[in-house]
Scaffold this active site. Structure first.
Site, PDB file in Angstrom:
ATOM      1  N   CYS A 151       0.523  -1.135  -0.027  1.00  0.00           N
ATOM      2  CA  CYS A 151      -0.166   0.069  -0.090  1.00  0.00           C
ATOM      3  C   CYS A 151       0.777   1.247   0.057  1.00  0.00           C
ATOM      4  CB  CYS A 151      -0.843  -0.085   1.253  1.00  0.00           C
ATOM      5  SG  CYS A 151      -2.071   1.299   1.137  1.00  0.00           S
ATOM      6  N   CYS A 200       7.764   3.455   5.633  1.00  0.00           N
ATOM      7  CA  CYS A 200       6.999   3.401   4.626  1.00  0.00           C
ATOM      8  C   CYS A 200       7.715   3.157   3.097  1.00  0.00           C
ATOM      9  CB  CYS A 200       6.085   4.450   4.224  1.00  0.00           C
ATOM     10  SG  CYS A 200       7.014   6.111   3.885  1.00  0.00           S
TER      11      CYS A 200
END
Length: 385
Positions: free
Chosen positions: A252, A363
């Protein structure tokens, strides 16, 4: 038509015929076939001088596919592009008017002072020179305590577009204020300020974007993910599939953040970030400036050596615009479904992906290219564009 050798500036009156001519829209499969199927020149078409997709194709040929033959730029080109062509991996450029060779040579003269020539494909030497320039900038920034002066040094030392990716967090707001105060944009050394709009930001983040634009008279571009890739991701994993596994969450982040960032950084020579060494253990060794080989630019963290106290003192002294979520216990702010407020004494990044047990939670924006790719099982690689 003649070719100019981007390393020496010499004209090549009778060049070898190109073994392959690639349009800027060429997909990865064709690019891979061209790189592996011949050792002859690969020509990359530039339909107009404002179309920068050819630079990305050359970088992919060199960096990912290991092509060692001649890469030739053809089409609508101007002398001012010569330095960027050389840095991207091109060896030669086609020019319609041989009389323009003098202009090309003048443009190349600057880069010849910084980059050592080689017989062919001087890309590793360019990397070495760029790494050396980054190391020098790191040294210079470390010797300067004033943040505004650091911003001016960054603008002075990096030729070309400088991009600032802001999350609108405390550090990034401090940097934005310093950029505005430094006047570097008004002086012509424009800093391209953008933020990643993942589609899942807190409303307060977007409100901070608007207030910051009004206060600092600086446009903050919203960079969004590819809609098709988001649709494929959600179809595969579900709306909240990122909570099912670390791999899903990293997928994601890859689609919503990493790929849009890489797209926004294309063509930039410098990248300003708000990383600090005491933000987390994973960032304890963040340099002030370093050569980002994967993206082909100098990554700069002007607050790398700052403490929380210095950040807060600067905010108070300059009345910096801040996200109201910080007053509610949110320290490191990402996407709304992935961020919570932290309790007193918790690690600043404890509120990010709090359901994960990993010690190093990132991330993918600030990890090595090889690491982030091996960790992300997204459906398909980003295609050349």
């Amino acid at each position: 038509m003649v070719l100019v050798d981007l390393t020496t500036g010499a004209l090549i009156a009778e060049p070898d015929a190109a073994a392959a001519v690639l349009e800027p829209s060429t997909d990865h499969d064709i690019l891979e076939s061209a790189a592996g199927g011949n050792a002859g020149p690969i020509a990359i078409m530039f339909p107009n001088f404002a179309d920068g997709r050819g630079f990305s194709l050359a970088r992919i040929l060199r960096d990912r596919l290991g092509f060692t033959g001649e890469i030739r730029a053809v089409g609508s080109l101007i002398p001012d592009q010569s330095q960027f062509l050389l840095r991207s991996g091109f060896d030669t450029a086609e020019i319609a008017d041989p009389g323009a060779a003098e202009s090309w040579n003048a443009s190349l003269a600057h880069i010849r002072r910084s980059y050592q020539p080689s017989a062919r494909n001087p890309l590793p030497l360019r990397w070495n020179a760029s790494a050396k320039a980054a190391a020098e900038l790191d040294r210079v920034l470390a010797a300067e305590d004033d943040l505004v002066e650091r911003i001016k040094l960054i603008a002075d030392c990096i030729d070309g577009r400088i991009a600032f990716s802001t999350s609108l967090g405390l550090e990034d707001q401090v940097i934005l204020q310093a950029i505005a105060e430094s006047g570097v944009t008004k002086a012509g050394a424009a800093v391209d300020v953008f933020t990643l709009d993942t589609g899942r930001l807190f409303p307060e983040v977007l409100e901070t974007v608007e207030l910051s634009e009004l206060r600092y008279r600086t446009r903050i571009r919203l960079v969004v993910p590819d809609a098709r890739e988001v649709e494929e991701l959600v179809t595969r994993d579900g709306v909240y599939g990122f909570r099912q596994s670390v791999d899903n969450r990293k997928s994601c982040c890859e689609v919503r953040k990493v790929r849009p960032l890489n797209r926004a950084l294309r063509g930039a020579q410098g990248w300003i970030t708000g990383l600090r060494r005491d933000q987390s253990q994973a960032r304890a060794d963040v340099p002030m400036a370093a050569w980002d080989e994967a993206r082909g630019l100098i990554k700069v963290s002007p607050l790398a050596d700052w403490t929380d106290e210095q950040v807060n003192t600067y905010i108070d002294a300059h009345s910096v615009v801040v996200n109201p979520l910080h007053a509610q216990g949110f320290v490191s702010i990402g996407c709304a479904p992935c961020t919570r407020a932290i309790e007193p004494g918790e690690d600043p990044r404890a509120g990010r992906w709090w359901w994960e047990a990993e010690d190093k939670k990132e991330c993918g924006l600030h990890v090595a290219d090889s690491e982030q790719r091996s960790a992300v099982p997204v459906a398909q690689e980003e295609k050349a564009a």
